[in-house]
Enzyme design. Structure first.
Site, PDB file in Angstrom:
ATOM      1  N   ARG A  18     108.193  72.367 -13.212  1.00 36.30           N
ATOM      2  CA  ARG A  18     107.830  73.010 -14.485  1.00 36.30           C
ATOM      3  C   ARG A  18     106.841  72.173 -15.281  1.00 36.30           C
ATOM      4  O   ARG A  18     105.851  72.698 -15.801  1.00 36.30           O
ATOM      5  CB  ARG A  18     109.071  73.323 -15.309  1.00 36.30           C
ATOM      6  CG  ARG A  18     109.913  74.444 -14.685  1.00 36.30           C
ATOM      7  CD  ARG A  18     111.159  74.740 -15.473  1.00 36.30           C
ATOM      8  NE  ARG A  18     111.980  73.532 -15.547  1.00 36.30           N
ATOM      9  CZ  ARG A  18     112.819  73.255 -16.536  1.00 36.30           C
ATOM     10  NH1 ARG A  18     112.960  74.079 -17.547  1.00 36.30           N
ATOM     11  NH2 ARG A  18     113.525  72.147 -16.528  1.00 36.30           N
ATOM     12  N   ASN A  36     113.060  77.938 -15.086  1.00 39.14           N
ATOM     13  CA  ASN A  36     113.963  78.068 -13.957  1.00 39.14           C
ATOM     14  C   ASN A  36     114.601  79.443 -14.014  1.00 39.14           C
ATOM     15  O   ASN A  36     114.912  79.948 -15.095  1.00 39.14           O
ATOM     16  CB  ASN A  36     115.046  76.993 -13.987  1.00 39.14           C
ATOM     17  CG  ASN A  36     114.504  75.630 -13.615  1.00 39.14           C
ATOM     18  OD1 ASN A  36     113.455  75.509 -12.994  1.00 39.14           O
ATOM     19  ND2 ASN A  36     115.215  74.590 -13.993  1.00 39.14           N
TER      20      ASN A  36
END
Length: 90
Positions: A18, A36
């Protein structure tokens, strides 16, 4: 202008994916978010067609610490997003 939603699977959680995606988005000048989602990572990206394509290709590679097995890409209607952020999971 185009917008796409991607579901990235493989070893993509707990490996800095990320944060890496946020950095890539800044390089390409696209907007959207990464988070996520179950055992995958969801990425929504919007911007100039060429920049969005570059971001999609980058998501297929991922950071060195990840292993990307598959990237599912769909058209999205998120063209009015501001900036590119890391969000909490779904």
């Amino acid at each position: 202008m185009s917008a796409h939603r991607m579901i990235v699977t493989g070893k993509v959680q707990g490996v800095g994916y990320r944060n890496w995606a946020v950095g890539r988005a800044r390089v390409f000048g696209v907007t959207g978010y990464v988070r996520n989602s179950g055992k995958a990572v969801e990425v929504v990206v919007s911007g100039d067609d060429d920049a969005v394509e570059k971001m999609i290709e980058a998501m297929r590679e991922g950071p060195a610490t990840a292993r990307v097995d598959h990237v599912e890409v769909h058209a999205a209607n998120d063209a009015k997003l501001k900036g590119f952020t890391k969000r909490l999971g779904a």
